[in-house]
Design a protein around this motif. Structure first.
Motif, mmCIF file in Angstrom:
data_model
loop_
_atom_site.group_PDB
_atom_site.id
_atom_site.type_symbol
_atom_site.label_atom_id
_atom_site.label_comp_id
_atom_site.label_asym_id
_atom_site.label_seq_id
_atom_site.Cartn_x
_atom_site.Cartn_y
_atom_site.Cartn_z
ATOM 1 N N SER A 446 0.844 -1.190 0.000
ATOM 2 C CA SER A 446 0.000 0.000 0.000
ATOM 3 C C SER A 446 0.886 1.251 0.000
ATOM 4 O O SER A 446 1.938 1.282 0.633
ATOM 5 N N LEU A 447 0.404 2.279 -0.706
ATOM 6 C CA LEU A 447 1.145 3.544 -0.731
ATOM 7 C C LEU A 447 0.469 4.590 0.165
ATOM 8 O O LEU A 447 0.711 5.791 0.039
ATOM 9 N N GLU A 453 2.155 14.013 -0.412
ATOM 10 C CA GLU A 453 2.973 14.707 -1.423
ATOM 11 C C GLU A 453 2.523 14.235 -2.806
ATOM 12 O O GLU A 453 2.014 13.121 -2.939
ATOM 13 N N LYS A 454 2.803 15.065 -3.828
ATOM 14 C CA LYS A 454 2.450 14.635 -5.190
ATOM 15 C C LYS A 454 3.612 13.911 -5.836
ATOM 16 O O LYS A 454 3.485 12.826 -6.386
ATOM 17 N N VAL A 455 4.781 14.547 -5.755
ATOM 18 C CA VAL A 455 5.955 14.009 -6.442
ATOM 19 C C VAL A 455 6.805 13.233 -5.433
ATOM 20 O O VAL A 455 7.013 13.689 -4.310
ATOM 21 N N HIS A 456 7.252 12.068 -5.835
ATOM 22 C CA HIS A 456 7.984 11.192 -4.907
ATOM 23 C C HIS A 456 9.326 10.784 -5.482
ATOM 24 O O HIS A 456 9.505 10.694 -6.700
ATOM 25 N N LYS A 457 10.231 10.502 -4.539
ATOM 26 C CA LYS A 457 11.580 10.127 -4.931
ATOM 27 C C LYS A 457 11.685 8.600 -4.965
ATOM 28 O O LYS A 457 11.398 7.936 -3.964
ATOM 29 N N ILE A 458 12.074 8.070 -6.116
ATOM 30 C CA ILE A 458 12.172 6.611 -6.276
ATOM 31 C C ILE A 458 13.648 6.258 -6.446
ATOM 32 O O ILE A 458 14.354 6.909 -7.233
ATOM 33 N N PHE A 470 13.368 1.909 -2.828
ATOM 34 C CA PHE A 470 13.128 2.840 -1.724
ATOM 35 C C PHE A 470 12.302 4.005 -2.248
ATOM 36 O O PHE A 470 12.686 4.623 -3.249
ATOM 37 N N ILE A 471 11.179 4.293 -1.599
ATOM 38 C CA ILE A 471 10.394 5.463 -2.005
ATOM 39 C C ILE A 471 10.504 6.508 -0.891
ATOM 40 O O ILE A 471 10.396 6.173 0.295
ATOM 41 N N ASP A 472 10.741 7.754 -1.304
ATOM 42 C CA ASP A 472 10.898 8.869 -0.365
ATOM 43 C C ASP A 472 11.911 8.542 0.738
ATOM 44 O O ASP A 472 11.619 8.655 1.941
#
Ligand code: FRU
Length: 512
Positions: A446-447, A453-458, A470-472
């Protein structure tokens, strides 16, 4: 005098020669050994044979120790020893001789290590205080008899910074008088506020805490978890430590369970709560997991890291199939080391695991990605400087995207996000049918914790037979093993919205 000096010189120089030769032999051994198909190039894996949990994670005298569950005679689980490796930077590792061997009390199961700097145990001296390993003895004959007292806790000490170990003469230090069938995996740390050593130990379906002044005499303090958290399997490998978030200190308890993880088989849950030296308590209602993929198990953190960084290493496998993955000379590897922290989210505090920044030192930026760094579709292929199987990819976008790795054999690995969930599809990723659930269990996460946030770091690390996502910065992470028939050579990213700052790195081999 001159002669003696000369002989001395010769001995010294032949010694140096020998050391050089041994070093060169080790070097060429590493060249040969660490080059098999699927062999990770920037993760720790044993030189040969079986490995499972990380044990005795301790920083002492400028060195990070990594002990591990090891069976040196086969590539399947067997009579457990503690294998040993050391590192100065948590990136490059040097293999050392086996540290602990089974004895009359049993196999050497998982546990921890501490530096007894005030020699509270009396097992060293004030001038040369000992390192102490605290582990579970598993008596296999007794286990077969079914008396349920086959797991006890023992200690061993080292007076030379972890090279050589001696078993304590009056082991075990905690017997199993209540005959608890699964009674294991002691994690010990020094609790300054209550001036005591604290041991977390699991007892089937709950945690037990013990206290000691000398690491030899232990007193039961409390229990936790009979009715909290996930209970789909036996509790294993506890770890309890404080973390700060926005000026508040909370205590985090890691508990691995097998089976019962969200994506099947083994997984590591965590609890955020409070600890007063005697009791751990937590108000947490829902089950939380350190990693939502299937292949990060039995992970624990380092004792005594400078700056109080909390560094975690997990075992990159799953008991569903750990014994039968398609490698030949060795089995399994560790995750990359990750720094743990707490982050406040709209859903409450969450444990974040972020790859250690030292990995930057072996990551070489690839210009091939730069000219497409802001496209919605990105395409990469192997070239002489860049291998997708040994890479690190970073970008930012909204949570609607698909990443696809493929090879000429027609194998594919897909990771996609649809705003609500992330899905990893390894069903067509190569060798998958060595076990029923490896391909058929859908890997989903699940996210929900990422919604503000809208934009995420992958960020994705691929190392021959593993993928770590790794996300965010590790607010969500997934670790997955894959065994393609031949290396993936083609990568594409398709994003629904703009991709920002796409970067690809070649990651250097850590063995020389
Ligand atoms: C976790 C575990 C531990 C045990 C060890 C035995 O993977 O089952 O509970 O100490 O492995 O190898």
């Amino acid at each position: 005098m001159k002669k003696v000096f000369l002989i001395g010189l010769c001995v010294l120089s032949s010694c140096a020669q020998m050391n050089k030769e041994t070093a060169m032999n080790n070097k060429s051994e590493n060249q040969d050994v660490y080059s098999e198909m699927y062999r990770p190039q920037f993760h720790f894996s044993p030189p040969s044979h079986w490995m499972n949990d990380p044990n005795g994670l301790l920083y002492e005298n400028g060195v990070y120790h990594l002990f591990y569950q090891h069976y040196p005679e086969d590539i399947v689980w067997g009579p457990m020893h503690w294998g040993h490796a050391i590192s100065k930077d948590l990136v490059h590792w040097e293999n050392r001789p086996i540290a602990l061997y089974p004895d009359e009390h049993g196999y050497i199961f998982s546990g921890s290590a501490i530096f007894d700097k005030n020699n509270s145990s009396g097992l060293g001296t004030d001038e040369n205080p000992p390192l102490i390993a605290i582990f579970t003895y598993h008596h296999s004959e007794k286990a077969k008899l079914g008396t349920d007292d086959h797991q006890t806790q023992g200690i061993a000490y080292s007076l030379d910074h972890g090279e050589n170990w001696t078993m304590y003469k009056d082991n075990p230090v905690i017997k199993n008088e209540d005959k608890i069938r699964d009674f294991r995996d002691p994690k010990v740390f020094w609790h300054e506020e209550s001036s005591s050593w604290i041991m977390s130990l699991v007892a089937g379906d709950h945690l037990q805490l013990y206290r000691s002044e000398n690491l030899i005499d232990w007193e039961y303090a409390s229990s936790f978890g009979h009715n909290q958290g996930a209970h789909g399997g036996v509790w294993e490998c506890p770890d309890l430590f404080p973390l700060e978030v926005e000026g508040e200190t909370h205590w985090v308890l890691l508990i691995s369970i097998n089976p019962g993880a969200p994506n099947g088989g083994s997984g590591t849950q965590y609890f955020i709560g409070e600890f007063d030296g005697y009791t751990f308590s937590s108000e947490q209602k829902n089950c939380l997991w350190i990693d939502l993929g299937p292949d990060n198990y039995a992970g624990v953190t380092y004792n005594d890291v400078p700056n109080e960084d909390r560094i975690f290493i997990g075992w990159m496998s799953n008991w569903n199939y750990a014994n039968i993955t398609p490698t030949q000379k060795w089995r399994s590897s560790m995750t990359i080391p990750r720094v743990l922290s707490l982050r406040k989210t709209p859903n409450g505090n969450r444990l974040v695991n972020t790859p250690i920044s030292k990995l930057d030192s072996i990551s070489k930026i690839q210009p091939l990605a730069l000219d497409q760094k802001e496209a919605r579709q990105i395409h990469l292929q192997n070239d002489e400087d860049f291998e997708l199987m040994q890479s690190r990819i970073l970008f930012e976008t909204e949570l609607d995207f698909e990443m696809k790795w493929k090879n000429a054999a027609g194998n594919t690995l897909l990771i996609s996000a649809d705003g609500q969930e992330i899905l990893v599809d390894r069903s067509n990723s190569g060798y998958v049918d060595f076990e029923d659930t490896f391909a058929t269990n859908p890997i989903k996460a699940s996210l929900a914790d990422l919604q503000n946030e809208k934009v995420h770091k992958i960020e994705v690390f691929v190392d021959h037979s593993s993928v770590e996502l790794f996300i965010d910065g590790g607010l969500v992470s997934l670790t997955v093993q894959v065994f393609p028939e031949e290396p993936f050579s083609d990568f594409s990213l398709n994003a629904d919205k703009e991709v920002l700052d796409f970067k690809a790195y070649a990651v250097e081999r850590i063995w020389d």
